[in-house]
Design a protein around this motif. Structure first.
Motif, PDB file in Angstrom:
ATOM      1  N   THR A   1      37.693  51.954  31.545  1.00 45.18           N
ATOM      2  CA  THR A   1      37.477  50.645  32.151  1.00 45.18           C
ATOM      3  C   THR A   1      38.467  50.454  33.280  1.00 45.18           C
ATOM      4  O   THR A   1      39.682  50.524  33.074  1.00 45.18           O
ATOM      5  N   ALA A   2      37.967  50.241  34.495  1.00 44.09           N
ATOM      6  CA  ALA A   2      38.824  49.974  35.659  1.00 44.09           C
ATOM      7  C   ALA A   2      38.657  48.520  36.064  1.00 44.09           C
ATOM      8  O   ALA A   2      37.543  48.012  36.160  1.00 44.09           O
ATOM      9  N   THR A   3      39.772  47.861  36.301  1.00 45.68           N
ATOM     10  CA  THR A   3      39.768  46.463  36.731  1.00 45.68           C
ATOM     11  C   THR A   3      40.359  46.363  38.118  1.00 45.68           C
ATOM     12  O   THR A   3      41.440  46.903  38.386  1.00 45.68           O
ATOM     13  N   LEU A   4      39.649  45.688  39.015  1.00 46.23           N
ATOM     14  CA  LEU A   4      40.094  45.506  40.394  1.00 46.23           C
ATOM     15  C   LEU A   4      40.442  44.044  40.601  1.00 46.23           C
ATOM     16  O   LEU A   4      39.629  43.157  40.350  1.00 46.23           O
ATOM     17  N   ARG A   5      41.689  43.774  41.043  1.00 46.52           N
ATOM     18  CA  ARG A   5      42.145  42.400  41.258  1.00 46.52           C
ATOM     19  C   ARG A   5      42.758  42.284  42.640  1.00 46.52           C
ATOM     20  O   ARG A   5      43.315  43.241  43.177  1.00 46.52           O
ATOM     21  N   VAL A   6      42.690  41.106  43.200  1.00 46.72           N
ATOM     22  CA  VAL A   6      43.368  40.821  44.469  1.00 46.72           C
ATOM     23  C   VAL A   6      44.764  40.306  44.165  1.00 46.72           C
ATOM     24  O   VAL A   6      44.953  39.472  43.276  1.00 46.72           O
ATOM     25  N   THR A   7      45.770  40.814  44.870  1.00 50.47           N
ATOM     26  CA  THR A   7      47.149  40.410  44.645  1.00 50.47           C
ATOM     27  C   THR A   7      47.724  39.834  45.931  1.00 50.47           C
ATOM     28  O   THR A   7      47.276  40.146  47.035  1.00 50.47           O
ATOM     29  N   ARG A   8      48.726  38.997  45.790  1.00 48.79           N
ATOM     30  CA  ARG A   8      49.515  38.506  46.920  1.00 48.79           C
ATOM     31  C   ARG A   8      50.944  38.935  46.680  1.00 48.79           C
ATOM     32  O   ARG A   8      51.616  38.433  45.797  1.00 48.79           O
ATOM     33  N   GLY A   9      51.395  39.941  47.462  1.00 54.17           N
ATOM     34  CA  GLY A   9      52.699  40.520  47.184  1.00 54.17           C
ATOM     35  C   GLY A   9      52.646  41.190  45.831  1.00 54.17           C
ATOM     36  O   GLY A   9      51.657  41.808  45.463  1.00 54.17           O
ATOM     37  N   PRO A  10      53.690  41.039  45.025  1.00 51.05           N
ATOM     38  CA  PRO A  10      53.695  41.662  43.708  1.00 51.05           C
ATOM     39  C   PRO A  10      52.968  40.842  42.653  1.00 51.05           C
ATOM     40  O   PRO A  10      52.896  41.235  41.506  1.00 51.05           O
ATOM     41  N   CYS A  11      52.453  39.657  43.033  1.00 45.18           N
ATOM     42  CA  CYS A  11      51.872  38.752  42.046  1.00 45.18           C
ATOM     43  C   CYS A  11      50.356  38.730  42.140  1.00 45.18           C
ATOM     44  O   CYS A  11      49.791  38.774  43.229  1.00 45.18           O
ATOM     45  N   ARG A  12      49.714  38.641  41.022  1.00 43.25           N
ATOM     46  CA  ARG A  12      48.271  38.538  40.997  1.00 43.25           C
ATOM     47  C   ARG A  12      47.856  37.160  41.469  1.00 43.25           C
ATOM     48  O   ARG A  12      48.467  36.158  41.142  1.00 43.25           O
ATOM     49  N   ASP A  13      46.783  37.120  42.258  1.00 41.14           N
ATOM     50  CA  ASP A  13      46.212  35.857  42.702  1.00 41.14           C
ATOM     51  C   ASP A  13      45.493  35.217  41.519  1.00 41.14           C
ATOM     52  O   ASP A  13      44.498  35.750  41.027  1.00 41.14           O
ATOM     53  N   PRO A  14      45.964  34.058  41.026  1.00 38.85           N
ATOM     54  CA  PRO A  14      45.342  33.464  39.841  1.00 38.85           C
ATOM     55  C   PRO A  14      43.909  33.019  40.097  1.00 38.85           C
ATOM     56  O   PRO A  14      43.134  32.843  39.162  1.00 38.85           O
ATOM     57  N   ASP A  15      43.530  32.818  41.364  1.00 45.47           N
ATOM     58  CA  ASP A  15      42.175  32.376  41.680  1.00 45.47           C
ATOM     59  C   ASP A  15      41.209  33.532  41.902  1.00 45.47           C
ATOM     60  O   ASP A  15      40.013  33.322  42.070  1.00 45.47           O
ATOM     61  N   ALA A  16      41.733  34.774  41.942  1.00 45.75           N
ATOM     62  CA  ALA A  16      40.879  35.927  42.237  1.00 45.75           C
ATOM     63  C   ALA A  16      40.071  36.315  41.003  1.00 45.75           C
ATOM     64  O   ALA A  16      40.556  36.281  39.880  1.00 45.75           O
ATOM     65  N   LEU A  17      38.812  36.668  41.221  1.00 46.64           N
ATOM     66  CA  LEU A  17      37.961  37.132  40.140  1.00 46.64           C
ATOM     67  C   LEU A  17      38.125  38.636  39.962  1.00 46.64           C
ATOM     68  O   LEU A  17      38.259  39.376  40.928  1.00 46.64           O
ATOM     69  N   ASP A  18      38.116  39.078  38.732  1.00 47.26           N
ATOM     70  CA  ASP A  18      38.213  40.503  38.457  1.00 47.26           C
ATOM     71  C   ASP A  18      36.869  41.180  38.680  1.00 47.26           C
ATOM     72  O   ASP A  18      35.822  40.629  38.361  1.00 47.26           O
ATOM     73  N   ALA A  19      36.916  42.374  39.251  1.00 45.47           N
ATOM     74  CA  ALA A  19      35.738  43.240  39.295  1.00 45.47           C
ATOM     75  C   ALA A  19      35.997  44.365  38.304  1.00 45.47           C
ATOM     76  O   ALA A  19      37.075  44.957  38.290  1.00 45.47           O
ATOM     77  N   VAL A  20      35.033  44.658  37.460  1.00 44.90           N
ATOM     78  CA  VAL A  20      35.242  45.591  36.368  1.00 44.90           C
ATOM     79  C   VAL A  20      34.186  46.690  36.428  1.00 44.90           C
ATOM     80  O   VAL A  20      33.012  46.426  36.673  1.00 44.90           O
ATOM     81  N   ALA A  21      34.624  47.936  36.233  1.00 45.29           N
ATOM     82  CA  ALA A  21      33.710  49.077  36.149  1.00 45.29           C
ATOM     83  C   ALA A  21      33.999  49.830  34.861  1.00 45.29           C
ATOM     84  O   ALA A  21      35.155  49.987  34.474  1.00 45.29           O
ATOM     85  N   ARG A  22      32.949  50.296  34.197  1.00 43.77           N
ATOM     86  CA  ARG A  22      33.107  51.079  32.977  1.00 43.77           C
ATOM     87  C   ARG A  22      32.298  52.367  33.110  1.00 43.77           C
ATOM     88  O   ARG A  22      31.125  52.322  33.483  1.00 43.77           O
ATOM     89  N   VAL A  23      32.933  53.491  32.830  1.00 39.74           N
ATOM     90  CA  VAL A  23      32.246  54.781  32.912  1.00 39.74           C
ATOM     91  C   VAL A  23      32.625  55.642  31.721  1.00 39.74           C
ATOM     92  O   VAL A  23      33.685  55.465  31.115  1.00 39.74           O
ATOM     93  N   ARG A  24      31.745  56.581  31.401  1.00 34.10           N
ATOM     94  CA  ARG A  24      32.044  57.617  30.420  1.00 34.10           C
ATOM     95  C   ARG A  24      32.160  58.949  31.141  1.00 34.10           C
ATOM     96  O   ARG A  24      32.059  59.009  32.372  1.00 34.10           O
ATOM     97  N   ALA A  25      32.361  60.005  30.398  1.00 38.65           N
ATOM     98  CA  ALA A  25      32.529  61.331  30.990  1.00 38.65           C
ATOM     99  C   ALA A  25      31.345  61.659  31.886  1.00 38.65           C
ATOM    100  O   ALA A  25      30.192  61.461  31.515  1.00 38.65           O
ATOM    101  N   GLY A  26      31.649  62.142  33.078  1.00 35.49           N
ATOM    102  CA  GLY A  26      30.608  62.519  34.019  1.00 35.49           C
ATOM    103  C   GLY A  26      30.039  61.369  34.812  1.00 35.49           C
ATOM    104  O   GLY A  26      29.268  61.576  35.749  1.00 35.49           O
ATOM    105  N   GLY A  27      30.395  60.115  34.474  1.00 32.91           N
ATOM    106  CA  GLY A  27      29.853  58.966  35.193  1.00 32.91           C
ATOM    107  C   GLY A  27      30.735  58.565  36.355  1.00 32.91           C
ATOM    108  O   GLY A  27      31.837  59.067  36.541  1.00 32.91           O
TER     109      GLY A  27
END
Length: 591
Positions: free
Chosen positions: A527-553
């Motif tokens: 499971t990979a999660t993609l978030r937008v950050t501002r500097g070292p801090c996560r943007d609390p208003d940013a929505l996460d984008a999530v991808a899930r893969v198995r072997a070979g995917g």
């Protein structure tokens, strides 16, 4: 903040720093040893602080080294880190915590290594390590001098008469190479009753034979054979139109040889893998190839490349699975895969315009584009088939005005073609003669040799999706190749990519080859999660984008960021496993 511990250190209670915590802190700082010499220099400490966005880093870095360097060599050793006083340990703990939070590190416990490339871009990847799986080490070699040495040894043994021809012990001409353990019996496995050498097949052609026809690879008559690897062969036909890409897969210095040994190169599991094969090919009872072919029995580049791909995957039956975009990535190591469903564009004229512009830009940049058909036959288009998108053209019809046309090709040349509008000569009567001659080319008619034109509206309506193999422009983008390991109970590996001026970033997550994993690990979920950050801090208003893969995917995540923002990627797994990522961001950017 980082100068808080600049006062004179003094002994005090160490309850916060147990021996285990001190050991973990030492290990964390060892992961920032960018040059691998086992010590931390002021430059390496400064690099950590720079990537954390701190100003005045040189002074801080030199102060840290000066305070901890007890032997006066100008560097910090692991022993000196472990012997630090409480104030310095607190200071280091603060740095390590923030650095870990935003994914800074060189060679961490997950195997990161920061390496500059010839193009001035940073490349994060693990050193080549063959997975600890029986048989995998025999199927491929690292892309270094080792395969060339092995090739020379085979040729030498043949010249000295110690061996007649090369026999590949890892992929012998036996039933297990047709269908491996656990593979369902394939049409090819049932049709193949014998194996024949390329040299014997070539000897039957009185005009002679070669790997390629004069002038290079010809794809006008490639036939897929019975292995079912149509996605792979369609991608092979696509890259064969670009000699520089085909030369990377099939080194051009090769030619037909009596020793019967050939080399192919694929991108797999985070690195280029080199595969050596012999020249035994599966044939039917009549001695005819049942594997893929160039369509002519005097050119053998297609069946040899298919055999190398089958060997890397374990058997001919195994290569029936897969998709066109991942095959493009395997054949090039650089074309980033993505699938765009067309359903949302069928009634959206504005969206069609945006997609048209995107596709034109991709083709102009050297990307390769395919398209997938629906599950049922549509006006001559075969079901569940990969076609190649060759070009886009706006044509001024005499009475109908400006029309957007798409140039499509069936990779098998003689296969099914579109029978709707613009499929015959009558529909082109509104097109000026000079334009018609330019678009039809030497075929003299639409639909010849598997090529056809159709309107872009029909394209969006009749096809299921577009497959993208996106080429990255080195002057505009940086590409980071990342290999890492994730496991439950361990910190999830993460990193941040920051384009200085903002822009759109893409993260392509690939699961490991199922044949490169121990039994049971092939079903682990990444499971990979993609978030937008501002500097070292996560943007609390940013929505996460999530991808899930198995072997070979594989899966693609994308997001746009403004200047000063970054993309934080975090990967988790439900079982110990590897994963591989390509990250593309506008220049200039840092990771």
């Amino acid at each position: 903040f980082f100068r808080a511990a600049s006062t004179r250190q003094h002994p005090g209670p160490m309850s916060k720093f147990s021996p285990a915590r001190v050991k973990a802190l030492v290990h964390a700082f060892q992961s920032y040893d960018f040059d691998g010499d086992g010590n931390l220099s002021a430059d390496e400490v400064m690099r950590i602080l720079v990537e954390m966005g701190m100003d005045g880093c040189r002074e801080d870095a030199e102060d840290i080294v000066r305070r901890l360097d007890t032997d006066g060599d100008g560097k910090i050793s692991a022993q000196e880190l472990a012997s630090a006083g409480r104030a310095d340990l607190e200071r280091l703990d603060s740095i390590a915590s923030r650095a870990q939070a935003i994914g800074i590190g060189a060679s961490t416990a997950h195997g990161f290594k920061l390496i500059p490339t010839l193009h001035g871009r940073d490349c994060i990847k693990a050193a080549f390590q063959l997975p600890e799986v029986g048989g995998y080490a025999q199927r491929c070699l690292p892309d270094n001098d080792s395969w060339q040495q092995q090739l020379k040894e085979v040729a030498m043994r043949h010249r000295t008469g110690r061996h007649d021809t090369y026999h590949d012990p890892a992929f012998p001409p036996e039933p297990n190479s047709l269908a491996g353990d656990g593979d369902a019996p394939s049409v090819l496995a049932q049709a193949a009753t014998q194996w024949r050498r390329v040299a014997d097949l070539a000897a039957e052609n009185p005009a002679g034979a070669a790997l390629f026809p004069p002038g290079g690879a010809c794809t006008d008559s490639v036939q897929p054979g019975k292995a079912g690897a149509r996605h792979f062969l369609a991608a092979l036909v696509a890259i064969a139109t670009r000699p520089e890409l085909l030369d990377r897969v099939f080194p051009p210095e090769q030619e037909l040889n009596e020793a019967g040994v050939y080399v192919a190169r694929f991108w797999r599991d985070g690195a280029y893998r080199v595969v050596l094969v012999d020249d035994w090919l599966p044939c039917d009872a009549q001695g005819q190839l049942v594997a893929a072919s160039s369509g002519l029995m005097d050119h053998f580049w297609v069946p040899l490349l298919e055999k190398a791909w089958a060997k890397l995957n374990g058997s001919y039956s195994a290569i029936a699975r897969g998709t066109f975009p991942e095959a493009l990535l395997a054949l090039t190591g650089s074309l980033l895969p993505r699938t765009v469903p067309l359903r949302g564009y069928r009634r959206d004229r504005e969206g069609q315009g945006a997609l048209w512009g995107q596709l034109r830009g991709l083709l102009a940049d050297g990307s390769l584009v395919g398209c997938g058909s629906k599950a049922k036959r549509q006006q001559g288009i075969a079901p569940s088939t990969v076609y190649l998108l060759l070009g886009l053209h706006e044509v001024d019809m005499r009475s109908a005005g400006l029309q957007r046309l798409v140039h499509v090709r069936n990779p098998w040349a003689k296969g099914s073609v579109w029978t709707g509008a613009y499929a015959d000569s009558e529909a082109w009567s509104q097109v000026p003669d000079a334009v018609r001659a330019e678009l039809w080319g030497p075929t003299g008619a639409p639909g010849a040799n598997g090529f056809w034109w159709m309107s872009f509206a029909d394209f969006c309506e009749q096809l299921y999706c577009v497959y993208l193999g996106r080429a990255c422009r080195s002057e505009a983008e940086s590409v980071f190749r990342i290999a890492l390991e994730a496991a439950p109970g361990h910190p999830d590996p993460c990193f941040v990519v920051t384009p200085s001026n903002g822009g759109r970033g893409e993260v392509h997550l690939t699961g490991p080859d199922a044949h490169a994993l121990p039994q049971g690990a092939a079903q682990s979920l990444l499971t990979a999660t993609l978030r937008v950050t501002r500097g070292p801090c996560r943007d609390p208003d940013a929505l996460d984008a999530v991808a899930r893969v198995r072997a070979g995917g594989w899966h693609c995540l994308a997001a746009s960021v403004a200047a000063g923002e970054g993309l934080l990627v975090q990967v988790a797994a439900d079982a110990p496993t590897r994963c591989y990522l390509h990250v593309a961001c506008p220049n200039p950017c840092t990771v």
